[in-house]
Scaffold this active site. Structure first.
Site, PDB file in Angstrom:
ATOM      1  N   VAL A  11       0.839  -1.205   0.000  1.00 28.22           N
ATOM      2  CA  VAL A  11       0.000   0.000   0.000  1.00 28.22           C
ATOM      3  C   VAL A  11       0.874   1.256   0.000  1.00 28.22           C
ATOM      4  O   VAL A  11       0.628   2.198  -0.757  1.00 28.22           O
ATOM      5  CB  VAL A  11      -0.956  -0.014   1.218  1.00 28.22           C
ATOM      6  CG1 VAL A  11      -1.666   1.317   1.386  1.00 28.22           C
ATOM      7  CG2 VAL A  11      -1.986  -1.127   1.062  1.00 28.22           C
ATOM      8  N   LEU A 153      -7.267  -0.448  -3.048  1.00 28.63           N
ATOM      9  CA  LEU A 153      -6.670  -1.038  -4.261  1.00 28.63           C
ATOM     10  C   LEU A 153      -6.540  -2.559  -4.167  1.00 28.63           C
ATOM     11  O   LEU A 153      -6.426  -3.125  -3.082  1.00 28.63           O
ATOM     12  CB  LEU A 153      -5.314  -0.408  -4.553  1.00 28.63           C
ATOM     13  CG  LEU A 153      -4.173  -0.540  -3.542  1.00 28.63           C
ATOM     14  CD1 LEU A 153      -3.426  -1.844  -3.693  1.00 28.63           C
ATOM     15  CD2 LEU A 153      -3.234   0.629  -3.723  1.00 28.63           C
ATOM     16  N   ARG A 154      -6.580  -3.175  -5.346  1.00 41.51           N
ATOM     17  CA  ARG A 154      -6.398  -4.625  -5.444  1.00 41.51           C
ATOM     18  C   ARG A 154      -4.989  -4.920  -5.947  1.00 41.51           C
ATOM     19  O   ARG A 154      -4.491  -4.212  -6.825  1.00 41.51           O
ATOM     20  CB  ARG A 154      -7.376  -5.237  -6.465  1.00 41.51           C
ATOM     21  CG  ARG A 154      -8.809  -5.202  -6.062  1.00 41.51           C
ATOM     22  CD  ARG A 154      -9.697  -5.455  -7.265  1.00 41.51           C
ATOM     23  NE  ARG A 154      -9.555  -4.382  -8.246  1.00 41.51           N
ATOM     24  CZ  ARG A 154     -10.126  -4.388  -9.455  1.00 41.51           C
ATOM     25  NH1 ARG A 154     -10.851  -5.416  -9.837  1.00 41.51           N
ATOM     26  NH2 ARG A 154      -9.960  -3.375 -10.283  1.00 41.51           N
ATOM     27  N   LYS A 204     -14.033   0.461   5.346  1.00 36.88           N
ATOM     28  CA  LYS A 204     -12.990  -0.394   4.760  1.00 36.88           C
ATOM     29  C   LYS A 204     -13.211  -1.867   5.133  1.00 36.88           C
ATOM     30  O   LYS A 204     -13.230  -2.751   4.272  1.00 36.88           O
ATOM     31  CB  LYS A 204     -11.614   0.090   5.238  1.00 36.88           C
ATOM     32  CG  LYS A 204     -10.469  -0.810   4.892  1.00 36.88           C
ATOM     33  CD  LYS A 204     -10.191  -0.857   3.406  1.00 36.88           C
ATOM     34  CE  LYS A 204      -9.256  -1.995   3.096  1.00 36.88           C
ATOM     35  NZ  LYS A 204      -8.734  -2.024   1.768  1.00 36.88           N
ATOM     36  N   PHE A 249     -17.220 -10.514  -8.245  1.00 37.34           N
ATOM     37  CA  PHE A 249     -17.007 -11.306  -7.025  1.00 37.34           C
ATOM     38  C   PHE A 249     -18.030 -12.425  -6.860  1.00 37.34           C
ATOM     39  O   PHE A 249     -18.414 -12.796  -5.761  1.00 37.34           O
ATOM     40  CB  PHE A 249     -16.908 -10.402  -5.781  1.00 37.34           C
ATOM     41  CG  PHE A 249     -15.545  -9.773  -5.716  1.00 37.34           C
ATOM     42  CD1 PHE A 249     -15.195  -8.765  -6.603  1.00 37.34           C
ATOM     43  CD2 PHE A 249     -14.583 -10.249  -4.854  1.00 37.34           C
ATOM     44  CE1 PHE A 249     -13.915  -8.239  -6.619  1.00 37.34           C
ATOM     45  CE2 PHE A 249     -13.300  -9.720  -4.852  1.00 37.34           C
ATOM     46  CZ  PHE A 249     -12.974  -8.714  -5.733  1.00 37.34           C
ATOM     47  N   GLY A 253     -14.786 -20.836  -6.881  1.00 36.77           N
ATOM     48  CA  GLY A 253     -13.438 -21.407  -6.992  1.00 36.77           C
ATOM     49  C   GLY A 253     -13.025 -22.053  -5.680  1.00 36.77           C
ATOM     50  O   GLY A 253     -13.877 -22.444  -4.879  1.00 36.77           O
ATOM     51  N   GLY A 257      -7.988 -15.684  -0.938  1.00 33.79           N
ATOM     52  CA  GLY A 257      -6.774 -15.616  -0.125  1.00 33.79           C
ATOM     53  C   GLY A 257      -6.282 -14.182  -0.126  1.00 33.79           C
ATOM     54  O   GLY A 257      -7.056 -13.257  -0.318  1.00 33.79           O
ATOM     55  N   CYS A 260      -5.558  -9.386   2.567  1.00 36.40           N
ATOM     56  CA  CYS A 260      -6.643  -8.556   3.118  1.00 36.40           C
ATOM     57  C   CYS A 260      -7.861  -9.356   3.592  1.00 36.40           C
ATOM     58  O   CYS A 260      -8.208  -9.300   4.769  1.00 36.40           O
ATOM     59  CB  CYS A 260      -7.082  -7.537   2.079  1.00 36.40           C
ATOM     60  SG  CYS A 260      -5.788  -6.345   1.735  1.00 36.40           S
ATOM     61  N   LYS A 320      -3.889 -14.994  -6.490  1.00 34.94           N
ATOM     62  CA  LYS A 320      -4.655 -14.621  -7.681  1.00 34.94           C
ATOM     63  C   LYS A 320      -3.645 -14.268  -8.774  1.00 34.94           C
ATOM     64  O   LYS A 320      -2.454 -14.119  -8.478  1.00 34.94           O
ATOM     65  CB  LYS A 320      -5.599 -13.466  -7.381  1.00 34.94           C
ATOM     66  CG  LYS A 320      -4.906 -12.161  -7.057  1.00 34.94           C
ATOM     67  CD  LYS A 320      -5.922 -11.063  -6.944  1.00 34.94           C
ATOM     68  CE  LYS A 320      -5.265  -9.719  -6.920  1.00 34.94           C
ATOM     69  NZ  LYS A 320      -6.215  -8.629  -6.855  1.00 34.94           N
TER      70      LYS A 320
HETATM   71  C1  UDX Z   1      -8.918  -6.970  -1.866  1.00 30.46           C
HETATM   72  C2  UDX Z   1      -9.973  -5.914  -2.200  1.00 30.46           C
HETATM   73  O1  UDX Z   1     -10.545  -6.209  -3.487  1.00 30.46           O
HETATM   74  C3  UDX Z   1      -9.366  -4.525  -2.196  1.00 30.46           C
HETATM   75  O2  UDX Z   1     -10.370  -3.552  -2.399  1.00 30.46           O
HETATM   76  C4  UDX Z   1      -8.694  -4.292  -0.837  1.00 30.46           C
HETATM   77  O3  UDX Z   1      -8.058  -3.028  -0.809  1.00 30.46           O
HETATM   78  C5  UDX Z   1      -7.682  -5.384  -0.538  1.00 30.46           C
HETATM   79  O4  UDX Z   1      -8.314  -6.662  -0.622  1.00 30.46           O
HETATM   80  P1  UDX Z   1      -6.927  -8.174  -3.191  1.00 30.46           P
HETATM   81  O5  UDX Z   1      -6.707  -8.960  -1.933  1.00 30.46           O
HETATM   82  O6  UDX Z   1      -5.756  -7.577  -3.881  1.00 30.46           O
HETATM   83  O7  UDX Z   1      -7.952  -6.950  -2.914  1.00 30.46           O
HETATM   84  O8  UDX Z   1      -7.617  -9.148  -4.256  1.00 30.46           O
HETATM   85  P2  UDX Z   1      -9.065  -9.391  -4.886  1.00 30.46           P
HETATM   86  O9  UDX Z   1      -8.978  -9.165  -6.332  1.00 30.46           O
HETATM   87  O10 UDX Z   1     -10.115  -8.687  -4.152  1.00 30.46           O
HETATM   88  O11 UDX Z   1      -9.219 -10.958  -4.652  1.00 30.46           O
HETATM   89  C6  UDX Z   1      -9.175 -11.536  -3.347  1.00 30.46           C
HETATM   90  C7  UDX Z   1      -9.347 -13.031  -3.407  1.00 30.46           C
HETATM   91  O12 UDX Z   1     -10.677 -13.361  -3.781  1.00 30.46           O
HETATM   92  C8  UDX Z   1      -8.448 -13.741  -4.423  1.00 30.46           C
HETATM   93  O13 UDX Z   1      -7.931 -14.937  -3.845  1.00 30.46           O
HETATM   94  C9  UDX Z   1      -9.380 -14.080  -5.572  1.00 30.46           C
HETATM   95  O14 UDX Z   1      -8.977 -15.222  -6.293  1.00 30.46           O
HETATM   96  C10 UDX Z   1     -10.676 -14.328  -4.826  1.00 30.46           C
HETATM   97  N1  UDX Z   1     -11.881 -14.126  -5.653  1.00 30.46           N
HETATM   98  C11 UDX Z   1     -12.187 -12.893  -6.127  1.00 30.46           C
HETATM   99  C12 UDX Z   1     -12.721 -15.208  -5.908  1.00 30.46           C
HETATM  100  O15 UDX Z   1     -12.463 -16.334  -5.480  1.00 30.46           O
HETATM  101  N2  UDX Z   1     -13.850 -14.994  -6.655  1.00 30.46           N
HETATM  102  C13 UDX Z   1     -14.195 -13.770  -7.125  1.00 30.46           C
HETATM  103  O16 UDX Z   1     -15.252 -13.672  -7.780  1.00 30.46           O
HETATM  104  C14 UDX Z   1     -13.334 -12.689  -6.871  1.00 30.46           C
END
Ligand code: UDX
Length: 431
Positions: A11, A153-154, A204, A249, A253, A257, A260, A320
């Site tokens: 971050v 952010l992601r 948040k 979302f 799957g 993970g 966050c 991811k």
């Molecule tokens: C997340 C939030 O999206 C972001 O706003 C916050 O600031 C930090 O946490 P991030 O951890 O980078 O971001 O990844 P994200 O793209 O949200 O995915 C999180 C997990 O969910 C991944 O393991 C992803 O594979 C899983 N996921 C996401 C699913 O299994 N299915 C979905 O439909 C979406």
């Protein structure tokens, strides 16, 4: 306005770079000398598409600088962003020791008005706590404000998310502080919400918890889809067309993970408990997530019987795609289960690698996908890296020992796979 960003992790680095991109003079501060030296040379210590190019550009132009000299950095900057880690403690609560240290440093070293802003995800009430920590550490009673400005952010999309946010949340009890932060984001084309620090802090957590809930909802639904012979992807698509639900979302799957969701969901559940209430829906969200990898392994066991001495290829390790981050990655849980059952595990990920930990010693990490699939009795796909969508399965059938594919991210076409002679199982995605 000169900005100091304390903490140059995920971050912090992205925040610093984005402020530099928006035209502000930025200093990045960290206690880790090696990290700072690397950043000064334009080298990023993690993988994030596009971020290293921005780093080089702004280091070269002098828009951004890095230091370990906290005294000078705090003295020279009036706007300070706290971006240090808040890791999980064993009980699920956020470990605030780094935030406290930073607050005390600011209190001791400040030489005039400072606006201190938290970007890190911090428990509700932290703004008040930081205010108290700074005040207690002050040698002279300089004025200051503490505000909350959470980051959404992601990973893998950090640059785009930070440059084009959906919303900016500013939690401040001070008009002056809110005004400074508003002017900082004046070029942003999104709603700016000004609220209390407690509300900002909870927005948040609630956002991450709700997204995790969507994922666990669809993951549990996928288990029902398997029994009912319905394709969960089509169900998600049909549901997502309702604007009240939305399509994102809802990809079933092997679970979520990352740094966050698991941490923040646990911390929020604990906050509820500590305040004599409960978030029972979230408790179930965690339970579904923690058993989702086992659901897929069960399918492998149903097909192969005992996994002992079976050669299993795991495709994808990162939590991811587009990141090398393996924190709380479902692939780790898959690998651990396979090793517990004495399977021979090979692994391929285009970017991420296993930690040097004795627990994973028995895993053969391969630098080529085909190498991982050599003589495999089954493939388990754990991360939806784009290259995995275009594997030449016709050729891989000649490489593998048995044509079994377990798709933990539902990215392959069940009909194509079966037409290619494979035994294929996705998660609620089989016909
Ligand atoms: C997340 C939030 O999206 C972001 O706003 C916050 O600031 C930090 O946490 P991030 O951890 O980078 O971001 O990844 P994200 O793209 O949200 O995915 C999180 C997990 O969910 C991944 O393991 C992803 O594979 C899983 N996921 C996401 C699913 O299994 N299915 C979905 O439909 C979406």
């Amino acid at each position: 306005m000169n900005i100091l960003v304390i903490g140059t992790g995920y971050v912090g680095s992205t925040t610093a770079m984005v402020f530099a991109e928006l035209g502000w003079k930025v200093t990045g501060l960290d206690t880790d000398k090696h990290k700072i030296q690397q950043l000064e040379q334009g080298v990023l210590h993690f993988y994030e598409p596009g971020l290293e190019d921005m780093l080089r550009k702004h280091v070269q132009s002098g828009q951004i600088q890095f230091t370990t000299n906290k005294d000078k950095a705090i003295r020279d900057n009036d706007l300070i962003f706290i971006c240090v880690g808040t890791p999980s403690r064993a009980d699920g609560s956020a470990d605030m020791r780094y935030v406290k240290q930073v607050a005390e440093d600011i209190g001791q070293k400040m030489n005039g008005y400072k606006l201190v802003v938290t970007k890190s995800t911090v428990p509700v009430g932290t703004q008040e706590q930081i205010t108290a920590w700074i005040a207690a550490a002050q040698e002279q009673a300089y004025p200051f404000d503490v505000a909350s400005n959470p980051e959404f952010l992601r990973e893998g999309k950090a640059v785009a998310d930070a440059l084009n946010p959906d919303r900016i949340i500013i939690g401040s009890n001070s008009k002056r502080a809110a005004h400074v932060l508003q002017s900082l984001y004046q070029s942003a084309k999104c709603p700016v919400v000004i609220t209390t620090p407690r509300t900002a802090e909870l927005i948040k957590y609630a956002s991450n918890a709700f997204l995790a809930t969507k994922i666990s909802f669809v993951n549990e639904l996928a288990r029902l889809c398997d029994v009912l012979d319905v394709n969960v992807k089509e169900v998600s698509f049909g549901m997502g067309l309702d604007p009240r639900i939305g399509p994102s979302f809802l990809q079933a799957g092997i679970g979520y993970g990352g740094s966050c969701f698991p941490k923040d969901v646990s911390a929020l559940i604990l906050t509820a408990k500590q305040n004599s209430t409960e978030l029972s829906v979230l408790e179930k969200v965690v339970q579904v997530n923690q058993t989702q990898h086992a659901y897929l392994i069960n399918k492998v066991r149903e097909r192969l019987g005992s996994l002992a001495n079976q050669k299993i290829a795991v495709l994808g390790l990162a939590f991811k795609p587009d990141t090398d981050d393996i924190r709380e990655a479902p692939a780790l849980r898959v690998i651990e289960s396979l090793l517990n059952e004495q399977a021979h595990v090979t692994l391929y990920d285009p970017v991420a690698s296993l930690p040097a930990d004795a627990a994973y010693k028995a895993v053969t990490e391969c630098s080529k996908l085909e190498e991982a699939l050599q003589a495999a009795d089954a493939v388990i796909l754990c991360t939806e890296w784009p290259i995995f969508k275009n594997i030449d399965w016709g050729h891989m059938k000649l490489v593998m020992s048995q044509p079994n594919v377990f798709d933990g991210r539902n990215i392959l076409d069940p009909r194509d796979m079966r037409a290619n002679g494979y035994y294929y199982q996705g998660i609620g995605h089989n016909g």
